[in-house]
Design a protein around this motif. Structure first.
Motif, PDB file in Angstrom:
ATOM      1  N   THR A  65       0.909  -1.118   0.102  1.00  0.00           N
ATOM      2  CA  THR A  65      -0.051  -0.100  -0.119  1.00  0.00           C
ATOM      3  C   THR A  65       0.822   1.133  -0.016  1.00  0.00           C
ATOM      4  OG1 THR A  65      -1.806  -1.397   1.165  1.00  0.00           O
ATOM      5  CG2 THR A  65      -1.764   1.136   1.494  1.00  0.00           C
ATOM      6  N   THR A  66       0.750   1.967  -1.172  1.00  0.00           N
ATOM      7  CA  THR A  66       1.688   2.925  -1.287  1.00  0.00           C
ATOM      8  C   THR A  66       0.849   4.466  -1.396  1.00  0.00           C
ATOM      9  OG1 THR A  66       3.252   1.492  -2.376  1.00  0.00           O
ATOM     10  CG2 THR A  66       3.739   3.896  -2.769  1.00  0.00           C
ATOM     11  N   VAL A  67       1.486   5.521  -0.725  1.00  0.00           N
ATOM     12  CA  VAL A  67       1.011   6.743  -0.933  1.00  0.00           C
ATOM     13  C   VAL A  67       1.948   7.628  -1.705  1.00  0.00           C
ATOM     14  CG1 VAL A  67       0.205   8.896   0.293  1.00  0.00           C
ATOM     15  CG2 VAL A  67      -0.325   6.430   1.495  1.00  0.00           C
ATOM     16  N   VAL A  68       1.417   8.211  -2.753  1.00  0.00           N
ATOM     17  CA  VAL A  68       2.626   9.166  -3.415  1.00  0.00           C
ATOM     18  C   VAL A  68       2.330  10.526  -3.225  1.00  0.00           C
ATOM     19  CG1 VAL A  68       3.397   9.601  -5.482  1.00  0.00           C
ATOM     20  CG2 VAL A  68       2.753   7.214  -5.207  1.00  0.00           C
ATOM     21  N   ILE A  69       3.270  11.240  -2.970  1.00  0.00           N
ATOM     22  CA  ILE A  69       3.061  12.777  -2.483  1.00  0.00           C
ATOM     23  C   ILE A  69       4.080  13.460  -3.542  1.00  0.00           C
ATOM     24  CG2 ILE A  69       3.440  14.544  -0.772  1.00  0.00           C
ATOM     25  CD1 ILE A  69       3.004  12.325   1.319  1.00  0.00           C
ATOM     26  N   ASP A  70       3.434  14.421  -4.111  1.00  0.00           N
ATOM     27  CA  ASP A  70       4.185  15.728  -4.977  1.00  0.00           C
ATOM     28  C   ASP A  70       3.538  16.861  -4.767  1.00  0.00           C
ATOM     29  OD1 ASP A  70       5.914  16.985  -6.435  1.00  0.00           O
ATOM     30  OD2 ASP A  70       5.353  16.269  -8.413  1.00  0.00           O
TER      31      ASP A  70
ATOM     32  N   SER B 283       2.334  -1.763  -6.729  1.00  0.00           N
ATOM     33  CA  SER B 283       1.575  -1.744  -5.266  1.00  0.00           C
ATOM     34  C   SER B 283       0.386  -2.370  -5.675  1.00  0.00           C
ATOM     35  CB  SER B 283       1.629  -0.388  -4.749  1.00  0.00           C
ATOM     36  OG  SER B 283       2.883   0.475  -4.972  1.00  0.00           O
ATOM     37  N   GLU B 284      -0.228  -2.845  -4.422  1.00  0.00           N
ATOM     38  CA  GLU B 284      -1.687  -3.250  -4.894  1.00  0.00           C
ATOM     39  C   GLU B 284      -2.576  -2.010  -4.738  1.00  0.00           C
ATOM     40  OE1 GLU B 284      -2.598  -6.443  -2.388  1.00  0.00           O
ATOM     41  OE2 GLU B 284      -4.826  -5.911  -2.200  1.00  0.00           O
ATOM     42  N   THR B 285      -2.058  -1.151  -3.739  1.00  0.00           N
ATOM     43  CA  THR B 285      -2.947   0.104  -3.561  1.00  0.00           C
ATOM     44  C   THR B 285      -2.114   1.300  -3.630  1.00  0.00           C
ATOM     45  OG1 THR B 285      -4.663  -0.802  -2.155  1.00  0.00           O
ATOM     46  CG2 THR B 285      -4.453   1.371  -2.166  1.00  0.00           C
ATOM     47  N   ILE B 286      -2.634   2.156  -4.663  1.00  0.00           N
ATOM     48  CA  ILE B 286      -1.739   3.500  -4.633  1.00  0.00           C
ATOM     49  C   ILE B 286      -2.455   4.753  -4.284  1.00  0.00           C
ATOM     50  CG2 ILE B 286      -0.307   5.158  -6.069  1.00  0.00           C
ATOM     51  CD1 ILE B 286       0.635   2.775  -7.956  1.00  0.00           C
ATOM     52  N   LEU B 287      -2.501   5.471  -3.424  1.00  0.00           N
ATOM     53  CA  LEU B 287      -3.394   6.656  -2.884  1.00  0.00           C
ATOM     54  C   LEU B 287      -2.344   7.869  -3.258  1.00  0.00           C
ATOM     55  CD1 LEU B 287      -4.758   5.523   0.595  1.00  0.00           C
ATOM     56  CD2 LEU B 287      -5.880   5.102  -1.709  1.00  0.00           C
ATOM     57  N   ILE B 288      -3.177   8.801  -3.761  1.00  0.00           N
ATOM     58  CA  ILE B 288      -2.555  10.218  -4.100  1.00  0.00           C
ATOM     59  C   ILE B 288      -2.786  11.351  -3.170  1.00  0.00           C
ATOM     60  CG2 ILE B 288      -2.495  11.953  -5.993  1.00  0.00           C
ATOM     61  CD1 ILE B 288      -1.225   9.280  -6.651  1.00  0.00           C
ATOM     62  N   CYS B 289      -1.723  11.800  -2.372  1.00  0.00           N
ATOM     63  CA  CYS B 289      -1.912  12.716  -1.380  1.00  0.00           C
ATOM     64  C   CYS B 289      -1.008  14.024  -1.464  1.00  0.00           C
ATOM     65  CB  CYS B 289      -1.400  11.982  -0.128  1.00  0.00           C
ATOM     66  SG  CYS B 289      -1.247  12.671   1.302  1.00  0.00           S
ATOM     67  N   SER B 290      -1.753  14.999  -0.886  1.00  0.00           N
ATOM     68  CA  SER B 290      -1.034  16.312  -0.731  1.00  0.00           C
ATOM     69  C   SER B 290      -1.935  17.039   0.497  1.00  0.00           C
ATOM     70  CB  SER B 290      -1.333  17.219  -2.282  1.00  0.00           C
ATOM     71  OG  SER B 290      -2.627  17.713  -1.950  1.00  0.00           O
TER      72      SER B 290
ATOM     73  N   ASN C  80      -5.782  -0.281   7.220  1.00  0.00           N
ATOM     74  CA  ASN C  80      -4.831  -1.216   8.118  1.00  0.00           C
ATOM     75  C   ASN C  80      -3.816  -2.025   7.643  1.00  0.00           C
ATOM     76  OD1 ASN C  80      -4.283  -1.547  10.788  1.00  0.00           O
ATOM     77  ND2 ASN C  80      -5.666  -3.317  11.276  1.00  0.00           N
ATOM     78  N   ASN C  81      -3.336  -1.545   6.482  1.00  0.00           N
ATOM     79  CA  ASN C  81      -1.965  -2.324   6.157  1.00  0.00           C
ATOM     80  C   ASN C  81      -0.851  -1.502   6.494  1.00  0.00           C
ATOM     81  OD1 ASN C  81      -3.808  -4.109   4.671  1.00  0.00           O
ATOM     82  ND2 ASN C  81      -3.924  -2.853   2.961  1.00  0.00           N
ATOM     83  N   ASP C  82       0.541  -2.328   6.283  1.00  0.00           N
ATOM     84  CA  ASP C  82       1.654  -1.432   6.419  1.00  0.00           C
ATOM     85  C   ASP C  82       1.597  -0.448   5.119  1.00  0.00           C
ATOM     86  OD1 ASP C  82       2.203  -3.034   8.285  1.00  0.00           O
ATOM     87  OD2 ASP C  82       3.862  -4.282   7.114  1.00  0.00           O
ATOM     88  N   VAL C  83       2.535   0.644   5.423  1.00  0.00           N
ATOM     89  CA  VAL C  83       2.107   1.696   4.336  1.00  0.00           C
ATOM     90  C   VAL C  83       3.593   2.122   3.903  1.00  0.00           C
ATOM     91  CG1 VAL C  83       1.422   3.935   3.939  1.00  0.00           C
ATOM     92  CG2 VAL C  83      -0.076   2.467   5.530  1.00  0.00           C
ATOM     93  N   GLU C  84       3.747   2.438   2.716  1.00  0.00           N
ATOM     94  CA  GLU C  84       4.894   3.443   2.209  1.00  0.00           C
ATOM     95  C   GLU C  84       4.611   4.528   1.663  1.00  0.00           C
ATOM     96  OE1 GLU C  84       8.119   1.937   2.194  1.00  0.00           O
ATOM     97  OE2 GLU C  84       7.936   0.230   2.738  1.00  0.00           O
ATOM     98  N   ILE C  85       5.097   5.551   2.112  1.00  0.00           N
ATOM     99  CA  ILE C  85       4.750   6.847   1.801  1.00  0.00           C
ATOM    100  C   ILE C  85       5.847   7.428   0.827  1.00  0.00           C
ATOM    101  CG2 ILE C  85       4.363   9.167   2.278  1.00  0.00           C
ATOM    102  CD1 ILE C  85       3.478   8.252   5.042  1.00  0.00           C
TER     103      ILE C  85
END
Ligand code: MLT
Length: 252
Positions: free
Chosen positions: A21-26, A116-123, A138-143
C-alpha cells in the motif's frame, strides 16, 4: 500498521512496491493537480513516465475524450492542452475527460510504484482523508515522496509528516520507522506556515520565478477536500465514496 517514508524514489526499484500500500506525494504540484482534476470531474488520470509515451497513448485510446496535461521544467509541454497548474483543471475543461499526465517527478514516482496493490494520491489538500482511508485499510504503508530529480523535497516530506501525525492521532497501534519519525519532527518544526515554507523551498523558488506563486498558495491549503485518488489498473480515479458530485470542491 508499519509506516515507512521514502524521501525520494531513487533508492528503491519498481519491484520494491510489489503488493504494497503506497501513498505518493508531490505537493508542488503533480499530486495537488491530480486531486483537483478528479475533484472537478475528470474521468481518470493516466500517469505516464515519458512525454513520448503520453503522445503515443493519446491517439485513439480512451474513446477520444483525452487531454494531454503536464509539464517540463514547470512549463506546459508543446502540443499539450494543459500544463501542471491546478488552476487549469477546471470542471469546464476536465469534466468527463481522461487526462494523460506527465510531470518531471510526480508521475514518474507514481509509475515507479505501479506494482503496489494500492496507490493513494496525497497532498496537503486531502491529507486527513488519506489518513482516514489508510486507517480503514490497516495495512503497512510506504509513503513515497516524489522529491526533485531524485533528491529530497522539503514540502513532500513535511506533508508526509502531517499524514503520519494524523494517522498516529487516531491509531495507537502503529510502528513508525525512523524515516516516519523524522518526517513528523520536520513537520513539527517547519509545518506551521505551509505557504511560507513552500515559497522558500527550492521548488517553490523556481515556481515563483516562473510566475506560479498562486499555485503555491493553492497547494498550501490543508484538508479542503475528502477526494482520494486511487489506482484502478494503470489509471487513477476517485475512490467511490468521494466522487465528483461531492460538495467539498477545493476552491479554484
Ligand atoms: C513534478 O512532477 O516535478 C512537478 O509537479 C513539477 C511542477 O510542475 O511544479
Amino acid at each position: 500498521m508499519k509506516i515507512n517514508v521514502l524521501f525520494s524514489p531513487a533508492n528503491v526499484d519498481e519491484l520494491y512496491f510489489a503488493g504494497k500500500t503506497t501513498v505518493v506525494i508531490d505537493v508542488l504540484r503533480a499530486t495537488s493537480t491530480i486531486i483537483t482534476a478528479l475533484q472537478n470531474g475528470a474521468r481518470e488520470i493516466i500517469p505516464v513516465a515519458t512525454v513520448e509515451f503520453a503522445v503515443k497513448v493519446s491517439g485513439g485510446m480512451f474513446g477520444g475524450l483525452t487531454l494531454l496535461g503536464g509539464e517540463r521544467n514547470t512549463k506546459k509541454i508543446e502540443g499539450f492542452a494543459l500544463g501542471n497548474s491546478p488552476f487549469e483543471y477546471t470542471s469546464e475543461i476536465v469534466s468527463g475527460k481522461s487526462i494523460i499526465f506527465y510531470t518531471t517527478n510526480g508521475t514518474k514516482a507514481i509509475v515507479k510504484a505501479k506494482f503496489s496493490e494500492t496507490i493513494l494520491i496525497c497532498s496537503f489538500l486531502n491529507v486527513s482523508a488519506v489518513a482516514k482511508k489508510l486507517i480503514e485499510l490497516n495495512n503497512d504503508v510506504e509513503i513515497l515522496c516524489s522529491g526533485r530529480s531524485n533528491v529530497f523535497s522539503l514540502e513532500d516530506v513535511i506533508c508526509s509528516g502531517k499524514l503520519v501525525s494524523e494517522i498516529s492521532k487516531q491509531n495507537k497501534n502503529i510502528e513508525l520507522m525512523d524515516s516516519a519519525l523524522a518526517s513528523i519532527a520536520l513537520n513539527e518544526k517547519l509545518g506551521n506556515n505551509i505557504y511560507k515554507m513552500m515559497k522558500e523551498s527550492e521548488h517553490g523558488k523556481i515556481l515563483v520565478e516562473n510566475g506560479f506563486e498562486k499555485d503555491i498558495k493553492y497547494c498550501s491549503q490543508i484538508d479542503v477536500t475528502s477526494a482520494v485518488p486511487i489506482n484502478q489498473g494503470n489509471v487513477l480515479k476517485l475512490m467511490p465514496e468521494t466522487d465528483e458530485k461531492s460538495s467539498d470542491k477545493p476552491e479554484l
